[in-house]
Design a protein around this motif. Structure first.
Motif, short mmCIF file in Angstrom:
data_model
loop_
_atom_site.label_atom_id
_atom_site.label_comp_id
_atom_site.label_asym_id
_atom_site.label_seq_id
_atom_site.Cartn_x
_atom_site.Cartn_y
_atom_site.Cartn_z
N SER A 77 0.82 -1.22 0.00
CA SER A 77 0.00 0.00 0.00
C SER A 77 0.85 1.26 0.00
CB SER A 77 -0.90 0.01 1.24
OG SER A 77 -0.12 -0.04 2.43
N ASN A 107 -8.02 3.89 -5.52
CA ASN A 107 -8.15 2.44 -5.53
C ASN A 107 -8.85 1.82 -6.72
OD1 ASN A 107 -10.62 3.63 -4.51
ND2 ASN A 107 -11.24 1.57 -3.92
N TYR A 136 -5.05 3.46 -9.79
CA TYR A 136 -4.19 2.91 -8.75
C TYR A 136 -2.73 2.85 -9.21
CZ TYR A 136 -5.34 -0.96 -11.82
OH TYR A 136 -5.55 -1.73 -12.92
N TRP A 175 4.57 1.99 -8.12
CA TRP A 175 5.08 2.98 -7.17
C TRP A 175 6.45 3.54 -7.56
CZ3 TRP A 175 1.33 -0.02 -4.74
CH2 TRP A 175 0.46 0.67 -3.88
N ARG A 235 -3.49 1.62 -3.80
CA ARG A 235 -3.32 0.34 -4.50
C ARG A 235 -4.65 -0.07 -5.12
NH1 ARG A 235 -5.06 -4.58 -2.12
NH2 ARG A 235 -6.07 -4.31 -0.10
#
Length: 583
Positions: free
Chosen positions: A279, A373, A377, A381, A413
């Motif tokens: 997350s 979400n 998303y 990252w 996420r």
């Protein structure tokens, strides 16, 4: 504790007058869902410590969480685009009140466990669960009843259908607070230290959770009394108790602020959306969070304990008021009307520059990239071209009444709505630090730098390391013409802005009428980039060109709104109940 004897008497032999409400119970633990435990026969239940533990499990559903509030809404405030009747002060008396009924149903369930414990043959084996019951009874009385209605009927035993006490009058406010404090004081010694709670039981109430909550209760009532010209001996005793219990939690060293170095100043952003799935960029899981003292715990793979609403979907972009935006300090530690950093509203992003970093982690910067979400998303990252391509930008007026937006609680996420696995912080260490600083100041009329450094400044500087924001100190306040009380309250409001404290704070400070009656404003439109971007924006403006999200004429918060009315059906059932003033 002898000096508090006058105000906080021993309740050990006091029989509280009570009312009887029907039991309604629910729990996520399947063992608790089989049948109402207060109707279970002695032949089938209350025979082992585990029976008491399973019964106590149901109490954890009473904690405040994403969708569970109290009678006056907790979250209905001046910090967002809240147009509700509670925020406007236009609510009216109601025939029946689910908050009131539910609270007494919960209290009956708690009292049932305590009644069964009185006859249990080995009381030492169940003392933890008795302590949990007393904690939760205090919690319900404070969070669901006193903060909404003031003094209420006190129930500490199970009553029959024909008990004469059913038509008892409500207790005084002082008696209600004393009852809450007595339950917490009785619970604390029999609760475990956080470090002594087994991994399989993590999430249960610790000794420090009860101390932290007692610190909250006493700060609330101490300031409520102080700002209404109450008895100084009474409110100072409460403030002393708040200081002592908050300090006990701090000195226990059982908890720490969440600030892993790998996340840098973004730690606060990811604290609220921390899950055991990936997350955050560093794949830090919930086991690294030692800030939450008591929380409502959720897991994505536990369909019996799922987040009750579309939290992520609703959080990103939800309206934030101009008052909230202006409350954030500039990076020199000064408010926007005193800063030397060149504060401006000319561009849509200007006012986000050189500010407390909490502003950019709690709020949305116009047309910056955000992840959410359901569709937008993070895929890796790493902010690569592919990661950025799937993101979304915040459009200030897509679905917003102020032009300012929120990003707290929005998962980054890919996860379906209502299946996020992050926890709700019922009590966290940052609040304890802020409670301590405020209680010290209100008790003494001042606070030393050493006390600020071991409490408030730890919160202030957690996410302000890259901009070198100065600490709050007495010298800094004096040199810049600031007011220490204002700055302590500012820190509290900013840090806890999304956790349901604001309405309670305004009420206890006795400032709710002045604050809630102000118009809710949004962005500065006239003479800024907003006017160019939205040339046909159809919203009313102030003479200074600020968007009016809710006009002053719609805000009618008055003295009577410091408490909400008792439901009419209860007044009819019990002729000895009296209505709150003004209702």
């Amino acid at each position: 504790m002898n000096r508090y004897k006058k105000w906080f008497p021993d309740f050990g032999y006091t029989i509280m007058i009570a009312c009887l409400l029907a039991f309604t119970g629910a729990g996520c633990n399947k063992s608790l869902d089989l049948k109402p435990l207060d109707q279970a026969s002695d032949a089938t239940y209350w025979k082992t410590p585990n029976d008491f533990k399973l019964a106590a499990n149901a109490f954890y559903n009473y904690l405040r969480t994403f969708s569970q509030s109290n009678g006056d809404g907790h979250n209905g405030t001046d910090l967002g685009g809240d147009l509700s009747a509670l925020a406007r002060g236009t609510n009216t008396t109601v025939s029946t009140d689910g908050n009131y009924n539910t609270a007494y149903s919960w209290i009956r369930t708690i009292n049932n466990l305590l009644a069964k414990a009185n006859t249990y043959s080995s009381p030492n084996d169940i003392k933890q669960y008795v302590a949990e019951a007393k904690f939760f009874r205090a919690y319900v009385y404070f969070d669901k009843l006193l903060t909404s209605y003031g003094g209420v009927i006190l129930v500490n035993e199970l009553l029959g259908m024909n008990s004469p006490q059913l038509t008892a009058p409500r207790a005084t406010r002082d008696s209600t607070i004393n009852f809450i404090i007595a339950d917490l004081q009785a619970a604390i010694p029999n609760l475990p230290l956080e470090s002594a709670i087994a991994a399989s039981d993590k999430g249960r109430v610790s000794q420090q959770a009860a101390q932290a909550f007692l610190g909250r209760v006493c700060l609330y009532e101490g300031t409520w009394q102080k700002f209404r010209n109450g008895d100084p001996a009474r409110y100072n005793a409460l403030l002393d108790m708040s200081v002592a219990n908050s300090l006990a939690v701090i000195n226990s060293n059982q908890y720490s602020l969440f600030k892993p170095s790998v996340l840098g100043d973004s730690a606060l952003k990811y604290l609220f959306i921390l899950e055991n799935e990936k997350s955050n960029p560093a794949f830090i899981t919930k086991s690294s969070n030692n800030e939450y003292i008591l929380s409502v715990r959720y897991e994505s793979n536990n369909l019996l304990k799922t987040i009750p609403n579309q939290i992520s979907f609703g959080a990103l972009g939800a309206s934030v008021s101009r008052k909230m935006a202006d409350m954030y300090l500039c990076s020199d530690g000064l408010p926007i009307d005193k800063t030397t950093t060149g504060f401006s509203r000319t561009l849509m992003t200007s006012e986000f520059q050189n500010r407390d970093n909490r502003m950019r982690y709690y709020m949305c910067i116009p047309f910056y990239r955000f992840w959410q979400n359901a569709v937008n998303y993070h895929i890796n990252w790493n902010w690569s071209a592919a990661d950025i391509a799937i993101s979304r930008t915040f459009d200030p007026f897509a679905n917003n009444v102020t032009g300012y937006g929120n990003q707290q609680w929005a998962a980054e996420r890919q996860v379906p709505n209502s299946q996020e696995g992050y926890d709700y912080p019922t009590i966290r260490l940052a609040e304890v630090y802020l409670n301590y600083a405020e209680a010290v100041f209100e008790r003494n009329g001042s606070i030393g730098d050493a006390d600020l450094d071991k409490s408030l400044n730890l919160v202030r500087l957690r996410v302000n390391t890259d901009n070198a924001m100065p600490k709050l100190s007495n010298a800094f306040v004096a040199a810049n013409g600031l007011d220490m009380r204002t700055e302590i309250r500012r820190e509290r409001t900013i840090e806890l802005q999304g956790e349901g404290f604001r309405m309670d704070d305004l009420k206890r400070w006795y400032t709710a009428v002045a604050e809630m009656d102000q118009p809710v404003l949004g962005i500065r439109y006239t003479g800024t980039q907003y006017a160019t971007k939205y040339p046909t924006l159809n919203k009313p403006l102030t003479s200074s060109g600020d968007v009016i999200a809710d006009a002053a004429g719609n805000r009618q918060f008055s003295q009577k709104n410091y408490l909400i009315p008792l439901p009419l059906d209860q007044l009819q059932l019990n002729p000895n109940l009296t209505q709150n003033p003004g209702w």
